[in-house]
Design a protein around this motif. Sequence first.
Motif, PDB file in Angstrom:
ATOM      1  N   THR A  63      33.326 109.059  41.877  1.00  0.00           N
ATOM      2  CA  THR A  63      32.895 108.329  43.068  1.00  0.00           C
ATOM      3  C   THR A  63      34.108 108.074  43.955  1.00  0.00           C
ATOM      4  N   ALA A  64      33.866 107.742  45.197  1.00  0.00           N
ATOM      5  CA  ALA A  64      34.963 107.471  46.122  1.00  0.00           C
ATOM      6  C   ALA A  64      35.822 106.313  45.619  1.00  0.00           C
ATOM      7  N   ALA A  65      35.196 105.288  45.077  1.00  0.00           N
ATOM      8  CA  ALA A  65      35.945 104.135  44.571  1.00  0.00           C
ATOM      9  C   ALA A  65      36.835 104.535  43.390  1.00  0.00           C
ATOM     10  N   ASN A  66      36.292 105.347  42.483  1.00  0.00           N
ATOM     11  CA  ASN A  66      37.083 105.774  41.329  1.00  0.00           C
ATOM     12  C   ASN A  66      38.217 106.710  41.726  1.00  0.00           C
ATOM     13  N   ILE A  67      37.968 107.565  42.703  1.00  0.00           N
ATOM     14  CA  ILE A  67      39.025 108.460  43.194  1.00  0.00           C
ATOM     15  C   ILE A  67      40.143 107.636  43.820  1.00  0.00           C
ATOM     16  N   ASN A  68      39.782 106.686  44.659  1.00  0.00           N
ATOM     17  CA  ASN A  68      40.793 105.812  45.273  1.00  0.00           C
ATOM     18  C   ASN A  68      41.569 105.035  44.215  1.00  0.00           C
ATOM     19  N   GLN A  69      40.869 104.546  43.191  1.00  0.00           N
ATOM     20  CA  GLN A  69      41.540 103.788  42.134  1.00  0.00           C
ATOM     21  C   GLN A  69      42.469 104.686  41.327  1.00  0.00           C
ATOM     22  N   ALA A  70      42.059 105.922  41.049  1.00  0.00           N
ATOM     23  CA  ALA A  70      42.913 106.858  40.310  1.00  0.00           C
ATOM     24  C   ALA A  70      44.185 107.164  41.098  1.00  0.00           C
ATOM     25  N   LYS A 123      57.311  97.432  38.380  1.00  0.00           N
ATOM     26  CA  LYS A 123      58.329  97.676  37.356  1.00  0.00           C
ATOM     27  C   LYS A 123      58.283  96.620  36.259  1.00  0.00           C
ATOM     28  N   GLY A 124      57.906  95.406  36.604  1.00  0.00           N
ATOM     29  CA  GLY A 124      57.812  94.324  35.620  1.00  0.00           C
ATOM     30  C   GLY A 124      56.510  94.321  34.834  1.00  0.00           C
ATOM     31  N   GLY A 125      55.600  95.221  35.167  1.00  0.00           N
ATOM     32  CA  GLY A 125      54.325  95.300  34.449  1.00  0.00           C
ATOM     33  C   GLY A 125      53.302  94.276  34.888  1.00  0.00           C
ATOM     34  N   LYS A 126      53.554  93.612  36.011  1.00  0.00           N
ATOM     35  CA  LYS A 126      52.604  92.603  36.485  1.00  0.00           C
ATOM     36  C   LYS A 126      51.438  93.229  37.246  1.00  0.00           C
ATOM     37  N   LEU A 127      51.632  94.426  37.789  1.00  0.00           N
ATOM     38  CA  LEU A 127      50.535  95.180  38.404  1.00  0.00           C
ATOM     39  C   LEU A 127      50.090  96.214  37.379  1.00  0.00           C
ATOM     40  N   LYS A 128      48.854  96.169  37.014  1.00  0.00           N
ATOM     41  CA  LYS A 128      48.353  97.041  35.958  1.00  0.00           C
ATOM     42  C   LYS A 128      47.408  98.087  36.527  1.00  0.00           C
ATOM     43  N   THR A 129      47.430  99.261  35.907  1.00  0.00           N
ATOM     44  CA  THR A 129      46.482 100.310  36.296  1.00  0.00           C
ATOM     45  C   THR A 129      45.099  99.907  35.823  1.00  0.00           C
ATOM     46  N   LYS A 130      44.080 100.419  36.490  1.00  0.00           N
ATOM     47  CA  LYS A 130      42.719 100.059  36.133  1.00  0.00           C
ATOM     48  C   LYS A 130      41.984 101.161  35.391  1.00  0.00           C
ATOM     49  N   LEU A 131      42.237 102.420  35.744  1.00  0.00           N
ATOM     50  CA  LEU A 131      41.496 103.504  35.131  1.00  0.00           C
ATOM     51  C   LEU A 131      42.266 104.218  34.015  1.00  0.00           C
ATOM     52  N   ILE A 132      43.557 104.153  34.080  1.00  0.00           N
ATOM     53  CA  ILE A 132      44.377 104.883  33.105  1.00  0.00           C
ATOM     54  C   ILE A 132      44.604 103.998  31.900  1.00  0.00           C
ATOM     55  N   ALA A 133      44.162 104.484  30.728  1.00  0.00           N
ATOM     56  CA  ALA A 133      44.357 103.723  29.503  1.00  0.00           C
ATOM     57  C   ALA A 133      45.835 103.764  29.131  1.00  0.00           C
ATOM     58  N   ARG A 134      46.346 102.601  28.781  1.00  0.00           N
ATOM     59  CA  ARG A 134      47.751 102.525  28.398  1.00  0.00           C
ATOM     60  C   ARG A 134      47.854 102.029  26.977  1.00  0.00           C
ATOM     61  N   ALA A 135      48.941 102.375  26.324  1.00  0.00           N
ATOM     62  CA  ALA A 135      49.134 101.998  24.923  1.00  0.00           C
ATOM     63  C   ALA A 135      49.099 100.486  24.748  1.00  0.00           C
ATOM     64  N   ASN A 136      49.591  99.734  25.726  1.00  0.00           N
ATOM     65  CA  ASN A 136      49.618  98.272  25.604  1.00  0.00           C
ATOM     66  C   ASN A 136      48.236  97.659  25.666  1.00  0.00           C
ATOM     67  N   ASP A 137      47.296  98.326  26.336  1.00  0.00           N
ATOM     68  CA  ASP A 137      45.942  97.769  26.489  1.00  0.00           C
ATOM     69  C   ASP A 137      45.083  97.995  25.264  1.00  0.00           C
ATOM     70  N   VAL A 138      45.421  98.965  24.464  1.00  0.00           N
ATOM     71  CA  VAL A 138      44.547  99.336  23.347  1.00  0.00           C
ATOM     72  C   VAL A 138      44.775  98.469  22.151  1.00  0.00           C
TER      73      VAL A 138
END
Length: 132
Positions: A68-75, A117-132
């Motif tokens: 979707t357009a929203a998911n493309i923009n988020q990616a 750089k400090g990790g305060k802004l997080k990605t929304k669609l990309i799974a990261r090792a810290n989130d799992v």
Amino acid sequence: METPIGHVQKQKSPDEALTQLYELLAAKNAPKPGSFTSLNEDQKREYFRLARRRSRARVRAAPSVAATAANINQALADAALMILATDAPSADQVRKVLATIFEQRPGVPISIETKAKGGKLKTKLIARANDV
């Protein structure tokens, strides 16, 4: 006025009749206990917080995301965030775009990069090792 049973009915004033009608309608249309409309503001905030958490968990758990357009923009936003956070090639281009967008507020691009750089802004669609 006499009723067939022999009791005398008292005439209600128009105000009393309207008040009684209002109370009957209010009771009929009152939200059921536990329904969404019966929640107070704090309970609604909590409901939406949990709904967002469940929604984001579904997105992370899904094998693929709908195009979707929203998911493309988020990616694309996630990619730019990762480039900026790691100072990867093209980070200068991301900084240039941020500087253009926030031209009237020159401190914002630097603040965004610091938070990335400090990790305060997080990605929304990309799974990261810290989130799992």
